[in-house]
Design a protein around this motif. Structure first.
Motif, mmCIF file in Angstrom:
data_model
loop_
_atom_site.group_PDB
_atom_site.id
_atom_site.type_symbol
_atom_site.label_atom_id
_atom_site.label_comp_id
_atom_site.label_asym_id
_atom_site.label_seq_id
_atom_site.Cartn_x
_atom_site.Cartn_y
_atom_site.Cartn_z
ATOM 1 N N PRO A 145 -12.510 3.578 11.820
ATOM 2 C CA PRO A 145 -13.099 4.224 10.641
ATOM 3 C C PRO A 145 -12.145 5.134 9.872
ATOM 4 O O PRO A 145 -12.356 5.386 8.695
ATOM 5 N N ASN A 146 -11.096 5.641 10.517
ATOM 6 C CA ASN A 146 -10.277 6.679 9.896
ATOM 7 C C ASN A 146 -9.000 6.176 9.243
ATOM 8 O O ASN A 146 -8.244 6.969 8.682
ATOM 9 N N VAL A 147 -8.745 4.872 9.312
ATOM 10 C CA VAL A 147 -7.494 4.352 8.765
ATOM 11 C C VAL A 147 -7.483 4.464 7.242
ATOM 12 O O VAL A 147 -8.519 4.375 6.579
ATOM 13 N N ALA A 148 -6.314 4.709 6.684
ATOM 14 C CA ALA A 148 -6.174 4.785 5.226
ATOM 15 C C ALA A 148 -6.476 3.425 4.602
ATOM 16 O O ALA A 148 -6.277 2.376 5.223
ATOM 17 N N ASN A 149 -6.951 3.421 3.363
ATOM 18 C CA ASN A 149 -7.261 2.165 2.664
ATOM 19 C C ASN A 149 -5.998 1.695 1.938
ATOM 20 O O ASN A 149 -5.809 1.931 0.747
ATOM 21 N N TYR A 150 -5.133 1.020 2.684
ATOM 22 C CA TYR A 150 -3.840 0.620 2.128
ATOM 23 C C TYR A 150 -3.971 -0.400 1.006
ATOM 24 O O TYR A 150 -3.146 -0.429 0.086
ATOM 25 N N TRP A 151 -5.004 -1.239 1.040
ATOM 26 C CA TRP A 151 -5.179 -2.229 -0.026
ATOM 27 C C TRP A 151 -5.526 -1.553 -1.348
ATOM 28 O O TRP A 151 -4.987 -1.912 -2.407
ATOM 29 N N HIS A 152 -6.420 -0.596 -1.298
ATOM 30 C CA HIS A 152 -6.770 0.134 -2.519
ATOM 31 C C HIS A 152 -5.547 0.867 -3.066
ATOM 32 O O HIS A 152 -5.301 0.872 -4.277
ATOM 33 N N GLU A 153 -4.775 1.464 -2.164
ATOM 34 C CA GLU A 153 -3.577 2.186 -2.609
ATOM 35 C C GLU A 153 -2.556 1.232 -3.216
ATOM 36 O O GLU A 153 -1.888 1.570 -4.205
ATOM 37 N N ALA A 154 -2.430 0.031 -2.644
ATOM 38 C CA ALA A 154 -1.487 -0.941 -3.193
ATOM 39 C C ALA A 154 -1.895 -1.360 -4.597
ATOM 40 O O ALA A 154 -1.051 -1.482 -5.497
ATOM 41 N N TRP A 155 -3.188 -1.572 -4.815
ATOM 42 C CA TRP A 155 -3.656 -1.942 -6.142
ATOM 43 C C TRP A 155 -3.454 -0.803 -7.137
ATOM 44 O O TRP A 155 -2.939 -1.008 -8.242
ATOM 45 N N GLU A 156 -3.830 0.402 -6.762
ATOM 46 C CA GLU A 156 -3.702 1.535 -7.675
ATOM 47 C C GLU A 156 -2.239 1.831 -8.003
ATOM 48 O O GLU A 156 -1.918 2.262 -9.102
ATOM 49 N N THR A 157 -1.348 1.570 -7.053
ATOM 50 C CA THR A 157 0.075 1.807 -7.283
ATOM 51 C C THR A 157 0.707 0.695 -8.100
ATOM 52 O O THR A 157 1.523 0.942 -8.990
#
Length: 307
Positions: A145-157
């Motif tokens: 549950p606590n892992v960062a949302n790397y996919w969302h960050e990749a899209w936003e970046t």
């Protein structure tokens, strides 16, 4: 193509020889799977300039999500590991120079991830890597549950207007399976996709061939062939549409495809293609998954991404 994760397309002997000639750092920003170039050619025109990497000897703080606990390190990697991509991350986050002496180009550094160049360097070939030690898609911490949302960050970046935008008409994000990568620090490719891939996905959606909910993602009616951008022919993918990347895609894949079908997370590839229309981003995403259990399946994202 990206050099790091394309070991299926490059004989291992050739890859090892190339590694010895160039050094690990020179291969870090590979296609298909990973990495940032520790040193590379002159910056590509229009590429974001590199900002100074922090030299604080302590791990990045200020909002950082938890990293895998000690009991998961046998499955997710030890902080003392010498994987070249992990060494790049430590340089960007802690200022620790890799043993090779080659310093990666830290395009963006945050408490949760760093962005590096891919190989070949171009304005549409970048990599997002966690600042945590996470080997890859097989790490069980990714479905916690606590892992960062790397996919969302990749899209936003990587989106237009992002900090490290992918300069390409259509954007794709992808991660390779354990067997299709060479270096073992999780990395999401931020690259392009062909216009024909975008059109094919929209045609499949119009024909009712795209799963409207994660619970239907594994159904055979939502499996379809897409032609690769690398000239290797059609591959079969399970296709899902999401209205946002706010959910953990690793969890969705594990709960709705991998576990019900008795598969292994380590063998999966995952690709995200934002839906684009003549008006621009349509505020929805196609999420593609494949593995070797599918007829004409694949365990690499490289067939669809344009580096």
């Amino acid at each position: 193509m990206n050099a790091i994760d394309r070991t299926n397309d490059m004989p291992r002997r050739q890859f090892v020889a190339l590694s010895g000639a160039l050094g690990a750092g020179a291969l870090l920003t590979g296609t298909g799977g990973s990495a940032s170039a520790a040193t590379g050619p002159d910056p590509v025109p229009g590429k974001p300039s590199c900002c100074p990497c922090p030299t604080d000897p302590n791990p990045p703080g200020g909002g950082q999500n938890p990293c895998p606990p000690t009991q998961m390190q046998s499955l997710c990697g030890l902080p003392s590991d010498t994987d070249p991509l992990w060494q790049d991350v430590q340089y960007c986050t802690r200022g620790i120079v890799p043993p090779s002496g080659q310093r990666p180009d830290c395009l963006k550094t945050t408490p949760n991830y760093v962005v590096l160049n891919g190989r070949p360097p171009s304005p549409h070939n970048y990599l997002l890597l966690p600042s945590c030690r996470i080997t890859g898609i097989e790490c069980p911490f990714l479905v916690s549950p606590n892992v960062a949302n790397y996919w969302h960050e990749a899209w936003e970046t990587g989106r237009s207007g992002g900090d490290v935008p992918v300069v390409f008409p259509n954007i794709g994000l992808g991660i390779n399976s354990q067997s299709a990568r060479y270096f073992h620090q999780l990395h999401i490719h931020m690259a392009g996709v062909r216009a024909s891939t975008q059109r094919r996905l929209q045609a499949l959606e119009a024909a009712g061939r795209v799963a409207p909910a994660p619970s239907q993602w594994r159904d055979t009616q939502y499996q379809a062939a897409l032609t690769g951008a690398d000239g290797t022919g059609d591959r079969t993918y399970r296709i899902l549409r999401l209205d946002a990347l706010t959910q953990n895609l690793f969890v969705l894949l594990n709960q709705n495809v991998v576990r019900p079908l008795g598969l292994d997370m380590a063998g999966q590839t995952l690709i995200v293609v934002p839906k684009m229309t003549a008006m621009g981003f349509d505020r929805s995403f196609y999420v593609l998954n494949s593995d070797s259990s599918l007829p004409s399946g694949t365990n690499t994202c490289d067939h669809l991404l344009v580096y």
